[in-house]
Scaffold this active site. Structure first.
Site, PDB file in Angstrom:
ATOM      1  CG  HIS A 270      -1.825   1.149   1.341  1.00  0.00           C
ATOM      2  ND1 HIS A 270      -3.132   1.119   0.942  1.00  0.00           N
ATOM      3  CD2 HIS A 270      -1.621   2.417   1.824  1.00  0.00           C
ATOM      4  CE1 HIS A 270      -3.694   2.302   1.155  1.00  0.00           C
ATOM      5  NE2 HIS A 270      -2.790   3.097   1.697  1.00  0.00           N
ATOM      6  CD  GLU A 271       1.503   3.604   3.634  1.00  0.00           C
ATOM      7  OE1 GLU A 271       1.732   4.673   3.030  1.00  0.00           O
ATOM      8  OE2 GLU A 271       0.442   3.398   4.264  1.00  0.00           O
ATOM      9  CG  HIS A 274       0.341   6.190  -0.598  1.00  0.00           C
ATOM     10  ND1 HIS A 274      -0.644   6.976  -1.156  1.00  0.00           N
ATOM     11  CD2 HIS A 274      -0.258   5.525   0.428  1.00  0.00           C
ATOM     12  CE1 HIS A 274      -1.783   6.783  -0.504  1.00  0.00           C
ATOM     13  NE2 HIS A 274      -1.576   5.902   0.457  1.00  0.00           N
ATOM     14  CD  GLU A 300      -5.653   5.312   0.214  1.00  0.00           C
ATOM     15  OE1 GLU A 300      -5.697   4.164   0.723  1.00  0.00           O
ATOM     16  OE2 GLU A 300      -4.794   6.153   0.517  1.00  0.00           O
TER      17      GLU A 300
END
Length: 509
Positions: A270-271, A274, A300
């Protein structure tokens, strides 16, 4: 009228100078969340608030505003989406917004939110909301004051004025429509899954997974999907996040649980999503709109796409599972790919948002969206927040938090003053599904690529259509340009049903 290069260069130089100070404050905040001694908290709050005040003074300088206004006029014949016109327009928009907030209020908010995060951390570790109650009340009061000032002279509500910082020009009614379009199909899908006799064995994910092994594995996966470790790093914290401290300095942070493998792995993916967005922005425009992310909903969409559409897909695990077995041989010995893939796609109402499955995740967001609006309009008092939180979890998800740490204290956002941030998660989920559909149509067989461990074509597609343009287009314009249609919840519902119904043996009537 032609654009004055001298004026444009001067404006850019002042914006870059403000970004140097801003990113320095961000560096101090990164340190605070990763390794700062507890006793250093009070002085750190002074350091960061001083820097934030200096940034605000530079960004609200009247002469700077005059030059921006002149540039707007000079750019009348420029491409409005080109870097020069977009820089003038977006910096002027920022200047107008910033000028509504006095420096002393910015400084007070900065101090309160740095202390707020420290107090939140202590309260979460102690599992005691009362430790945090007064501090949160102070943060909410300050953000309400900021929202009131920002909404003056506009048609926005106080909450919408705060939301604008994260999702420019977004309206509550529009977000509510997306949520309404999602809610009924999600509830129906979750109910069907609950009734299905075909359920995954998640106990295989709860075995003891060595933290050191998880660190190495997460680093490997992040690098393979495209996160550039020459321009970034991976660390640990109590609440995962991503922050960019310079044009070639992106920090991603995760957390590991020795008894829940998905926490660290999917938190890292997830990060990393980003981070890859940040690394895909134009470094020569760092600190200026063409080199800045456009909105948190778009941000997101990048993280959720890599975490879910890629990371929870079966082709991805056809490539990665043999290496997973090598990394965690004793834990996964005898566990088939099908069993593992089903386990990581389990749908089960849970307490923790960041560990929620894809189907129930948006219900977590809807709860927060509703509660933070009530906090800002005063209809919900801070002292009553834990009770309201627990009631909503019981009514919406059918579970009640047994503790504050697993309930109202699980997210850092409100302690950091990030009011209006939460709805961008669901907007990002919807955008991720829509972008992935478009990428699949335009690139070809992504499943085949993933099964071979090839992710570059997808990353390049996202860089060309989302990352490269920075703030030269709005978030909604980027989505429509990339996919051919406005943002819609239909792609997310289609994606969830097409994956989960076969796994759970659900046959639509």
């Amino acid at each position: 009228m032609s654009v004055s290069q001298e004026r444009f260069d001067s404006v850019c130089a002042r914006a870059r100078e403000a970004m140097v100070l801003h990113s320095t404050a961000d560096t101090l905040e990164w340190d605070e969340r990763t390794g700062m001694p507890i006793a250093a908290g009070e002085y750190r709050a002074q350091q960061i608030s001083t820097l934030r005040a200096l940034v605000h003074e530079r960004r609200t300088d009247p002469t700077y505003g005059d030059d921006l206004q002149q540039l707007i006029q000079e750019c009348e014949n420029e491409d409005p989406h080109g870097p020069i016109a977009a820089t003038a327009q977006q910096l002027h928009r920022d200047w107008q917004r910033d000028c509504k907030l006095p420096t002393e209020l910015v400084e007070r908010i900065s101090k309160a939110t740095v202390r707020g995060q420290q107090t939140w951390d202590a309260a979460r570790q102690a599992d005691d909301f009362s430790i945090f109650e007064e501090t949160l009340g102070h943060v909410i009061d300050l953000k309400r004051e900021a929202g009131q000032r920002l909404s003056e002279g506009t048609d926005r509500s106080v909450y919408e004025a705060l939301l604008d910082e994260y999702e420019p020009d977004a309206k509550v009614d529009d977000i509510q429509q997306v949520f309404d379009d999602l809610r009924t199909p999600l509830v129906q899908l979750i109910a069907a899954i609950k009734e299905s006799p075909q359920q995954p064995d998640t106990s295989i994910l709860e075995r003891t997974y060595c933290i050191d092994d998880q660190r190495d594995f997460s680093h490997f996966v992040a690098e393979q999907i495209g996160f550039d470790f020459e321009r970034g790093r991976l660390d640990e914290t109590s609440h995962p996040f991503c922050t960019t401290l310079g044009p070639h300095d992106c920090r991603i942070l995760t957390r590991y649980d020795p008894h829940w493998l998905p926490a660290g792995l999917f938190g890292t993916m997830h990060e990393a999503g980003h981070g890859m967005y940040e690394q895909g922005l134009r470094p020569d425009w760092f600190g200026l709109p063409p080199g800045s992310y456009v909105s948190l909903g778009i941000h997101e969409s990048q993280s959720r796409l890599w975490e879910n559409q890629v990371g929870r897909s079966r082709p991805f695990w056809e490539w990665l599972y043999p290496q997973t077995n090598e990394a965690f041989q004793s834990q996964l010995d005898g566990v088939s790919l099908d069993t593992f893939h089903f386990a990581i796609n389990t749908v089960r109402p849970s307490l923790i948002r960041v560990e929620a499955d894809e189907a129930t995740y948006n219900l977590h967001i809807i709860i927060r969206f509703d509660l933070e609006q009530q906090l800002i309009d005063g209809s919900l008092k801070v002292k009553d927040l834990p009770e309201a939180w627990n009631a909503r979890y019981q009514s919406d998800l059918g579970i009640c938090p047994p503790s504050d740490a697993d309930g109202v204290l699980q997210d850092v956002h409100w302690s950091a003053g990030l009011i209006g941030y939460f709805p961008t998660y669901t907007l990002g989920n919807a955008a991720a599904a829509q972008l992935f559909d478009a990428a699949s149509e335009q690139i070809g067989d992504l499943d085949e690529l993933f099964a071979r461990g090839e992710f570059r074509l997808l990353l390049d597609w996202l860089r060309e259509r989302i990352h490269f343009d920075g703030r030269c287009y709005s978030g909604s314009e980027l989505i429509e340009r990339a996919t051919g249609s406005p943002l819609s919840a239909t792609h997310l519902i289609k994606y969830l049903k097409s994956k989960l119904e076969p796994l759970y043996g659900i046959i639509e009537s």
